[in-house]
Motif scaffolding. Structure first.
Motif, PDB file in Angstrom:
ATOM      1  N   ARG A 312       0.842  -1.203   0.000  1.00  0.00           N
ATOM      2  CA  ARG A 312       0.000   0.000   0.000  1.00  0.00           C
ATOM      3  C   ARG A 312       0.875   1.249   0.000  1.00  0.00           C
ATOM      4  O   ARG A 312       1.910   1.283   0.675  1.00  0.00           O
ATOM      5  CB  ARG A 312      -0.913  -0.017   1.229  1.00  0.00           C
ATOM      6  CG  ARG A 312      -1.791   1.221   1.400  1.00  0.00           C
ATOM      7  CD  ARG A 312      -2.741   1.070   2.564  1.00  0.00           C
ATOM      8  NE  ARG A 312      -3.777   0.094   2.234  1.00  0.00           N
ATOM      9  CZ  ARG A 312      -4.859   0.357   1.511  1.00  0.00           C
ATOM     10  NH1 ARG A 312      -5.050   1.583   1.033  1.00  0.00           N
ATOM     11  NH2 ARG A 312      -5.730  -0.586   1.263  1.00  0.00           N
ATOM     12  N   PRO A 313       0.473   2.293  -0.737  1.00  0.00           N
ATOM     13  CA  PRO A 313       1.223   3.555  -0.662  1.00  0.00           C
ATOM     14  C   PRO A 313       1.335   4.041   0.781  1.00  0.00           C
ATOM     15  O   PRO A 313       0.389   3.918   1.564  1.00  0.00           O
ATOM     16  CB  PRO A 313       0.385   4.513  -1.514  1.00  0.00           C
ATOM     17  CG  PRO A 313      -0.339   3.624  -2.478  1.00  0.00           C
ATOM     18  CD  PRO A 313      -0.628   2.365  -1.707  1.00  0.00           C
ATOM     19  N   ALA A 314       2.511   4.574   1.116  1.00  0.00           N
ATOM     20  CA  ALA A 314       2.744   4.991   2.497  1.00  0.00           C
ATOM     21  C   ALA A 314       3.781   6.105   2.538  1.00  0.00           C
ATOM     22  O   ALA A 314       4.568   6.300   1.609  1.00  0.00           O
ATOM     23  CB  ALA A 314       3.220   3.805   3.336  1.00  0.00           C
ATOM     24  N   THR A 336      15.179  -8.184  -1.773  1.00  0.00           N
ATOM     25  CA  THR A 336      15.181  -7.701  -3.144  1.00  0.00           C
ATOM     26  C   THR A 336      15.160  -6.171  -3.158  1.00  0.00           C
ATOM     27  O   THR A 336      14.304  -5.559  -2.521  1.00  0.00           O
ATOM     28  CB  THR A 336      13.945  -8.231  -3.891  1.00  0.00           C
ATOM     29  OG1 THR A 336      13.934  -9.652  -3.804  1.00  0.00           O
ATOM     30  CG2 THR A 336      13.958  -7.806  -5.352  1.00  0.00           C
ATOM     31  N   PRO A 337      16.074  -5.530  -3.874  1.00  0.00           N
ATOM     32  CA  PRO A 337      16.059  -4.064  -3.911  1.00  0.00           C
ATOM     33  C   PRO A 337      14.875  -3.531  -4.709  1.00  0.00           C
ATOM     34  O   PRO A 337      14.454  -4.133  -5.690  1.00  0.00           O
ATOM     35  CB  PRO A 337      17.388  -3.715  -4.594  1.00  0.00           C
ATOM     36  CG  PRO A 337      17.755  -4.931  -5.369  1.00  0.00           C
ATOM     37  CD  PRO A 337      17.211  -6.111  -4.613  1.00  0.00           C
ATOM     38  N   GLY A 338      14.347  -2.406  -4.290  1.00  0.00           N
ATOM     39  CA  GLY A 338      13.226  -1.795  -4.985  1.00  0.00           C
ATOM     40  C   GLY A 338      12.351  -1.007  -4.033  1.00  0.00           C
ATOM     41  O   GLY A 338      12.721  -0.771  -2.873  1.00  0.00           O
ATOM     42  N   ASP A 339      11.163  -0.621  -4.512  1.00  0.00           N
ATOM     43  CA  ASP A 339      10.275   0.218  -3.707  1.00  0.00           C
ATOM     44  C   ASP A 339       8.827  -0.246  -3.822  1.00  0.00           C
ATOM     45  O   ASP A 339       7.908   0.553  -3.749  1.00  0.00           O
ATOM     46  CB  ASP A 339      10.393   1.677  -4.151  1.00  0.00           C
ATOM     47  CG  ASP A 339       9.653   2.643  -3.225  1.00  0.00           C
ATOM     48  OD1 ASP A 339       9.499   2.308  -2.030  1.00  0.00           O
ATOM     49  OD2 ASP A 339       9.200   3.687  -3.698  1.00  0.00           O
ATOM     50  N   GLU A 340       8.610  -1.539  -4.022  1.00  0.00           N
ATOM     51  CA  GLU A 340       7.235  -2.046  -4.137  1.00  0.00           C
ATOM     52  C   GLU A 340       6.676  -2.507  -2.792  1.00  0.00           C
ATOM     53  O   GLU A 340       5.471  -2.469  -2.559  1.00  0.00           O
ATOM     54  CB  GLU A 340       7.172  -3.203  -5.144  1.00  0.00           C
ATOM     55  CG  GLU A 340       7.325  -2.778  -6.596  1.00  0.00           C
ATOM     56  CD  GLU A 340       8.769  -2.504  -6.969  1.00  0.00           C
ATOM     57  OE1 GLU A 340       8.997  -1.630  -7.818  1.00  0.00           O
ATOM     58  OE2 GLU A 340       9.671  -3.161  -6.399  1.00  0.00           O
ATOM     59  N   GLY A 352      -7.870   5.638   0.551  1.00  0.00           N
ATOM     60  CA  GLY A 352      -8.633   6.389  -0.430  1.00  0.00           C
ATOM     61  C   GLY A 352      -8.610   5.720  -1.795  1.00  0.00           C
ATOM     62  O   GLY A 352      -7.886   4.751  -2.035  1.00  0.00           O
ATOM     63  N   SER A 353      -9.410   6.244  -2.707  1.00  0.00           N
ATOM     64  CA  SER A 353      -9.627   5.600  -4.007  1.00  0.00           C
ATOM     65  C   SER A 353      -8.355   5.552  -4.854  1.00  0.00           C
ATOM     66  O   SER A 353      -8.112   4.560  -5.551  1.00  0.00           O
ATOM     67  CB  SER A 353     -10.736   6.324  -4.783  1.00  0.00           C
ATOM     68  OG  SER A 353     -10.431   7.708  -4.934  1.00  0.00           O
ATOM     69  N   ALA A 358      -3.885   2.282  -7.122  1.00  0.00           N
ATOM     70  CA  ALA A 358      -2.451   2.006  -7.206  1.00  0.00           C
ATOM     71  C   ALA A 358      -2.144   0.571  -6.794  1.00  0.00           C
ATOM     72  O   ALA A 358      -1.294  -0.101  -7.404  1.00  0.00           O
ATOM     73  CB  ALA A 358      -1.676   2.988  -6.332  1.00  0.00           C
ATOM     74  N   ILE A 359      -2.848   0.066  -5.772  1.00  0.00           N
ATOM     75  CA  ILE A 359      -2.651  -1.314  -5.331  1.00  0.00           C
ATOM     76  C   ILE A 359      -3.114  -2.294  -6.411  1.00  0.00           C
ATOM     77  O   ILE A 359      -2.425  -3.276  -6.715  1.00  0.00           O
ATOM     78  CB  ILE A 359      -3.423  -1.564  -4.018  1.00  0.00           C
ATOM     79  CG1 ILE A 359      -2.784  -0.781  -2.880  1.00  0.00           C
ATOM     80  CG2 ILE A 359      -3.443  -3.061  -3.683  1.00  0.00           C
ATOM     81  CD1 ILE A 359      -3.607  -0.756  -1.621  1.00  0.00           C
ATOM     82  N   ARG A 360      -4.259  -2.024  -7.009  1.00  0.00           N
ATOM     83  CA  ARG A 360      -4.762  -2.908  -8.075  1.00  0.00           C
ATOM     84  C   ARG A 360      -3.779  -2.965  -9.237  1.00  0.00           C
ATOM     85  O   ARG A 360      -3.518  -4.035  -9.794  1.00  0.00           O
ATOM     86  CB  ARG A 360      -6.128  -2.428  -8.545  1.00  0.00           C
ATOM     87  CG  ARG A 360      -7.263  -2.683  -7.568  1.00  0.00           C
ATOM     88  CD  ARG A 360      -8.573  -2.126  -8.092  1.00  0.00           C
ATOM     89  NE  ARG A 360      -8.901  -2.685  -9.404  1.00  0.00           N
ATOM     90  CZ  ARG A 360      -9.860  -2.201 -10.191  1.00  0.00           C
ATOM     91  NH1 ARG A 360     -10.559  -1.145  -9.796  1.00  0.00           N
ATOM     92  NH2 ARG A 360     -10.113  -2.768 -11.342  1.00  0.00           N
ATOM     93  N   LYS A 361      -3.253  -1.812  -9.615  1.00  0.00           N
ATOM     94  CA  LYS A 361      -2.281  -1.759 -10.710  1.00  0.00           C
ATOM     95  C   LYS A 361      -1.025  -2.553 -10.342  1.00  0.00           C
ATOM     96  O   LYS A 361      -0.512  -3.341 -11.154  1.00  0.00           O
ATOM     97  CB  LYS A 361      -1.919  -0.313 -11.022  1.00  0.00           C
ATOM     98  CG  LYS A 361      -0.887  -0.141 -12.144  1.00  0.00           C
ATOM     99  CD  LYS A 361      -0.667   1.335 -12.432  1.00  0.00           C
ATOM    100  CE  LYS A 361       0.347   1.523 -13.576  1.00  0.00           C
ATOM    101  NZ  LYS A 361       1.706   1.121 -13.183  1.00  0.00           N
ATOM    102  N   ALA A 362      -0.528  -2.359  -9.132  1.00  0.00           N
ATOM    103  CA  ALA A 362       0.684  -3.062  -8.701  1.00  0.00           C
ATOM    104  C   ALA A 362       0.456  -4.575  -8.653  1.00  0.00           C
ATOM    105  O   ALA A 362       1.332  -5.358  -9.056  1.00  0.00           O
ATOM    106  CB  ALA A 362       1.124  -2.545  -7.333  1.00  0.00           C
ATOM    107  N   ASN A 363      -0.709  -4.998  -8.166  1.00  0.00           N
ATOM    108  CA  ASN A 363      -1.013  -6.434  -8.115  1.00  0.00           C
ATOM    109  C   ASN A 363      -1.104  -7.029  -9.521  1.00  0.00           C
ATOM    110  O   ASN A 363      -0.644  -8.157  -9.764  1.00  0.00           O
ATOM    111  CB  ASN A 363      -2.320  -6.668  -7.361  1.00  0.00           C
ATOM    112  CG  ASN A 363      -2.153  -6.577  -5.854  1.00  0.00           C
ATOM    113  OD1 ASN A 363      -1.048  -6.753  -5.335  1.00  0.00           O
ATOM    114  ND2 ASN A 363      -3.233  -6.305  -5.143  1.00  0.00           N
TER     115      ASN A 363
END
Length: 394
Positions: A312-314, A336-340, A352-353, A358-363
């Motif tokens: 989730r965005p944080a 693993t390096p990254g920001d996911e 929020g919406s 953003a979560i749906r897109k990432a999944n």
């Protein structure tokens, strides 16, 4: 009364004679112990239609040489929910049962797996039942679910899945006692996805799921399926579905189990590994009061720790990880390096919406391994769909 070494097979049927014929055919080709009888109980929900009469004929004419066979036509129409409860109560008659709905297929060693699993976990009060189906998808995202590999043939999940299950009399009675005493039979329950508030009233699945969460129990799942859903049209689906079909394990007859306390692959009702199991494998998190939300499907009330590992965005992430490895927990084990994936305080999560999108897109990107369908193919597939709707066949 049979013990766990000799569970009865209970088949729930209604108005699908071809489906029942297919299931019984797969039962006929399965392995059974040669030195003790196996009871077969076929329960048919009543309805005054030709299809139900045909189902009754299929059941009555089926030859079962492995033990006693009983065909029971219900006195009145029960519906899916009451029929499930009536069938579950048969565990009290037989001691333990393998419960199969008529749209299933079973693998040749399904009985070996079921009685071995029932016998292994019969005294562990944290186990509510045995699944014959290897659940391959996350029910909230509909993307692949892959449990963390270990050296056993099973994993644990706080979801009572429907494609074939087994339980003992004690396990069934624990469920019915909980129903009689529980204060959490409806409404929101922390640790249970909100989706369960919107199931059809004729479905037993939400109540069993609520029971697991409220009582802290789990199902045992095979890593390779011993049953598969054929997806026939019926109460839940107006059209046939191939979504639930999986490969069947037809060769393995001796299964390796491990105690619940020793297993690393233990998942909650959101398909998230338990924090204390993750900490055994990734000591870097042992000093954090963490909860898990790698799929981004938990609501705020479901996050019980001070910190969370999440997609989730944080704001103010303490640590960040990539999300390129499978299963998702591997990214934490190998850092693993990254920001996911982010380790952050629960209070720093964004809601929020836009966050949900953003979560749906990432999944979706994770499930497709960042290999989206090309634009040309999308146009071609869309055109083909339009032509087929117009009746133009390839």
């Amino acid at each position: 009364m049979n013990d766990t070494q000799n569970p009865a097979i209970v088949v729930c049927a209604f108005n699908r004679p071809a489906a029942l014929q297919r299931l019984l055919g797969s039962l006929q080709g399965a392995h059974y112990p040669p030195d003790r009888p196996v009871a077969l109980h076929i329960s048919i929900d009543r309805d005054e239609t030709p299809a139900v009469r045909e189902v009754l004929e299929v059941a009555q004419s089926f030859d079962w040489p492995h033990g006693p066979k009983q065909v029971a036509l219900q006195a009145q129409h029960l519906g899916l929910l009451k029929h499930f409860y009536a069938s579950g109560e048969l565990a009290c008659r037989y001691g333990s049962i393998i419960l199969l709905e008529d749209d299933l297929l079973v693998a040749a060693p399904f009985y070996d797996y079921a009685w071995q699993a029932l016998d292994t976990y019969r005294d562990d009060r944290r186990i509510a039942g045995i699944s014959l189906y290897s659940l391959w998808f996350n029910g909230y995202t509909h993307h692949p679910f892959i449990p963390l590999p270990d050296d056993s043939d099973i994993f644990f999940l706080q979801v009572p899945y429907t494609q074939g299950q087994a339980f003992t009399q004690r396990q069934w009675e624990a469920f019915t006692q909980w129903q009689a005493e529980s204060q959490h039979l409806s409404g929101r329950l922390p640790g249970l996805h909100e989706m369960f508030l919107h199931f059809d009233a004729e479905d037993w699945f939400p109540m069993r799921a609520r029971y697991l969460v409220d009582s802290g129990r789990y199902y045992v799942f095979p890593r390779q399926s011993l049953a598969s859903g054929a997806g026939d049209a019926g109460t839940h689906f107006a059209q046939p579905s191939y979504f639930f079909q999986v490969p069947l394990q037809n060769y393995h007859r001796h299964f390796k189990f491990q105690p619940f306390d020793d297993a690393p692959a233990v998942y909650d009702a959101f398909f998230e590994i338990l924090p204390e199991r993750l900490k055994r494998l990734a000591p870097a998190f042992k000093d954090y009061d963490i909860c898990m939300d790698l799929n981004g499907t938990k609501a705020r009330r479901d996050l019980s720790g001070k910190y969370v590992l999440t997609t989730r965005p944080a704001r103010n992430a303490i640590r960040r990880f990539g999300r390129g490895m499978w299963p998702p927990e591997a990214n934490l084990l190998y850092e693993t390096p990254g920001d996911e994936i982010r380790l952050c305080a629960v209070e720093d999560l964004r809601w929020g919406s836009l966050a949900e999108l953003a979560i749906r897109k990432a999944n979706y990107e994770y499930a497709t391994r960042h290999h989206p369908t090309g634009k040309k193919a999308l146009i071609q597939f869309t055109l083909l769909g339009w032509l087929q709707k117009l009746g133009i066949k390839p």
